[in-house]
Design a protein around this motif. Structure first.
Motif, PDB file in Angstrom:
ATOM      1  N   LYS A 222       0.780  -1.233   0.000  1.00  0.00           N
ATOM      2  CA  LYS A 222       0.000   0.000   0.000  1.00  0.00           C
ATOM      3  C   LYS A 222       0.817   1.291   0.000  1.00  0.00           C
ATOM      4  CE  LYS A 222      -4.166  -1.673  -0.028  1.00  0.00           C
ATOM      5  NZ  LYS A 222      -5.031  -1.437  -1.212  1.00  0.00           N
ATOM      6  N   ARG A 223       1.947   1.328   0.690  1.00  0.00           N
ATOM      7  CA  ARG A 223       2.608   2.625   0.925  1.00  0.00           C
ATOM      8  C   ARG A 223       3.520   2.975  -0.244  1.00  0.00           C
ATOM      9  NH1 ARG A 223       2.690   7.275   1.726  1.00  0.00           N
ATOM     10  NH2 ARG A 223       3.218   8.376   3.660  1.00  0.00           N
ATOM     11  N   LEU A 224       3.269   4.130  -0.836  1.00  0.00           N
ATOM     12  CA  LEU A 224       4.017   4.612  -2.002  1.00  0.00           C
ATOM     13  C   LEU A 224       4.485   6.040  -1.755  1.00  0.00           C
ATOM     14  CD1 LEU A 224       4.886   4.540  -5.057  1.00  0.00           C
ATOM     15  CD2 LEU A 224       2.583   5.408  -5.570  1.00  0.00           C
TER      16      LEU A 224
ATOM     17  N   SER B  48      -5.727   5.835  -7.192  1.00  0.00           N
ATOM     18  CA  SER B  48      -5.501   4.448  -6.786  1.00  0.00           C
ATOM     19  C   SER B  48      -5.990   4.213  -5.357  1.00  0.00           C
ATOM     20  CB  SER B  48      -4.009   4.119  -6.870  1.00  0.00           C
ATOM     21  OG  SER B  48      -3.297   4.724  -5.793  1.00  0.00           O
ATOM     22  N   SER B  49      -5.897   2.959  -4.930  1.00  0.00           N
ATOM     23  CA  SER B  49      -6.234   2.594  -3.556  1.00  0.00           C
ATOM     24  C   SER B  49      -5.033   2.700  -2.619  1.00  0.00           C
ATOM     25  CB  SER B  49      -6.767   1.158  -3.525  1.00  0.00           C
ATOM     26  OG  SER B  49      -5.741   0.246  -3.928  1.00  0.00           O
ATOM     27  N   LEU B  50      -3.905   3.172  -3.132  1.00  0.00           N
ATOM     28  CA  LEU B  50      -2.667   3.173  -2.362  1.00  0.00           C
ATOM     29  C   LEU B  50      -2.651   4.277  -1.307  1.00  0.00           C
ATOM     30  CD1 LEU B  50      -0.113   2.618  -5.259  1.00  0.00           C
ATOM     31  CD2 LEU B  50      -1.243   0.892  -3.825  1.00  0.00           C
ATOM     32  N   ASP B  51      -1.821   4.074  -0.309  1.00  0.00           N
ATOM     33  CA  ASP B  51      -1.517   5.095   0.695  1.00  0.00           C
ATOM     34  C   ASP B  51      -0.274   5.828   0.188  1.00  0.00           C
ATOM     35  OD1 ASP B  51      -1.089   6.647   2.903  1.00  0.00           O
ATOM     36  OD2 ASP B  51      -0.592   4.989   4.252  1.00  0.00           O
ATOM     37  N   TYR B  52      -0.486   6.906  -0.537  1.00  0.00           N
ATOM     38  CA  TYR B  52       0.570   7.547  -1.308  1.00  0.00           C
ATOM     39  C   TYR B  52       1.031   8.856  -0.677  1.00  0.00           C
ATOM     40  CZ  TYR B  52      -3.252  10.567  -2.785  1.00  0.00           C
ATOM     41  OH  TYR B  52      -4.316  11.445  -2.768  1.00  0.00           O
ATOM     42  N   THR B  53       2.242   9.252  -1.032  1.00  0.00           N
ATOM     43  CA  THR B  53       2.706  10.627  -0.905  1.00  0.00           C
ATOM     44  C   THR B  53       3.339  11.011  -2.231  1.00  0.00           C
ATOM     45  OG1 THR B  53       3.221  10.294   1.441  1.00  0.00           O
ATOM     46  CG2 THR B  53       4.114  12.269   0.373  1.00  0.00           C
TER      47      THR B  53
ATOM     48  N   SER C  81       2.970   7.101   8.514  1.00  0.00           N
ATOM     49  CA  SER C  81       1.758   7.913   8.603  1.00  0.00           C
ATOM     50  C   SER C  81       1.998   9.367   8.182  1.00  0.00           C
ATOM     51  CB  SER C  81       1.206   7.878  10.034  1.00  0.00           C
ATOM     52  OG  SER C  81       2.081   8.543  10.943  1.00  0.00           O
ATOM     53  N   ARG C  82       3.254   9.752   8.052  1.00  0.00           N
ATOM     54  CA  ARG C  82       3.576  11.137   7.661  1.00  0.00           C
ATOM     55  C   ARG C  82       3.142  11.380   6.218  1.00  0.00           C
ATOM     56  NH1 ARG C  82       7.582  15.012   9.395  1.00  0.00           N
ATOM     57  NH2 ARG C  82       8.297  13.506  10.952  1.00  0.00           N
ATOM     58  N   TRP C  83       2.427  12.478   5.999  1.00  0.00           N
ATOM     59  CA  TRP C  83       1.937  12.881   4.669  1.00  0.00           C
ATOM     60  C   TRP C  83       1.187  11.731   3.986  1.00  0.00           C
ATOM     61  CZ3 TRP C  83       7.606  14.267   4.503  1.00  0.00           C
ATOM     62  CH2 TRP C  83       7.831  15.526   5.066  1.00  0.00           C
ATOM     63  N   SER C  84       0.349  11.048   4.755  1.00  0.00           N
ATOM     64  CA  SER C  84      -0.435   9.939   4.209  1.00  0.00           C
ATOM     65  C   SER C  84      -1.503  10.456   3.252  1.00  0.00           C
ATOM     66  CB  SER C  84      -1.094   9.168   5.359  1.00  0.00           C
ATOM     67  OG  SER C  84      -1.960   8.174   4.883  1.00  0.00           O
TER      68      SER C  84
END
Length: 210
Positions: free
Chosen positions: A94-96, A137-142, A188-191
């Protein structure tokens, strides 16, 4: 242990990130590059995968087991985003964190905005499409929209949010890498955020080094 995949690991910003994360016991890096010979002096917590970010199969293999993907790519960034987003969603990663460019929303004001549009405006549409793909997208991106990049050995940056006027004209590559590392340390920063990144005190009509 955090498993971090770096796409475009031979890039200058990415190499700063590798140095900042080197030899940490809590981070395992996978460095994804076209040509492994471009890398040297690998830290003990890094391994290399040779591949092309346009190769869906190579990406699918590389994202397996990763906790965070950091995309530091150039070229066909919109098509590359299509591929790594699809690979991550398929693998459940998930995290991008994705490096992008200032100016994709015409958010740079004043004389600097005019200069920036003249210099790089024609090159920005693929970066805008990449950001749109990531945000849909469904991603948790920054998404990090970096100012003009310089090579000072410093960490000094501030952020603006999407929808706010971009501030500053430049930022060091090391600072951009430090922002990436901050997300590795605290995912979690800039999620699900799209941020501008600049060095404070660099307002002007163009970067000082131009």
């Amino acid at each position: 242990m955090k498993n971090v995949l770096i796409l475009g690991a031979a890039g200058q910003i990415a190499q700063w990130a590798v140095r900042l994360l080197a030899n940490r016991d809590d981070v395992q890096m996978t460095l994804f590059v076209r040509d492994a010979k471009k890398l040297s002096d690998l830290p003990r917590n890094a391994r290399v995968i040779e591949g092309d970010a346009m190769d869906a199969d190579a990406l699918a293999a590389a994202v397996q087991g990763q906790d965070l993907v950091y995309a530091n790519l150039a070229g066909d960034v919109d098509e590359q985003a299509d591929r790594y987003v699809a690979a991550m969603e398929a693998a459940g990663v998930k995290r991008l964190v994705a490096i992008n460019s200032l100016g994709i929303y015409d958010e740079v004001p004043g004389a600097f905005g005019e200069w920036n549009r003249k210099e790089i405006g024609a090159y920005l549409p693929p970066y805008r499409r990449a950001a749109d793909t990531i945000e849909a997208s469904s991603l948790d991106y920054t998404v990090i929209r970096a100012a003009w990049l310089q090579d000072e050995d410093e960490i000094d940056y501030a952020t603006t949010a999407k929808g706010e006027p971009f501030e500053g004209t430049e930022v060091s590559r090391k600072s951009v890498a430090a922002a990436v590392v901050a997300i590795v340390e605290d995912p979690s920063r800039w999620s699900r955020a799209n941020i501008g990144l600049h060095k404070p005190g660099t307002a002007g009509s163009k970067p000082a080094f131009m």
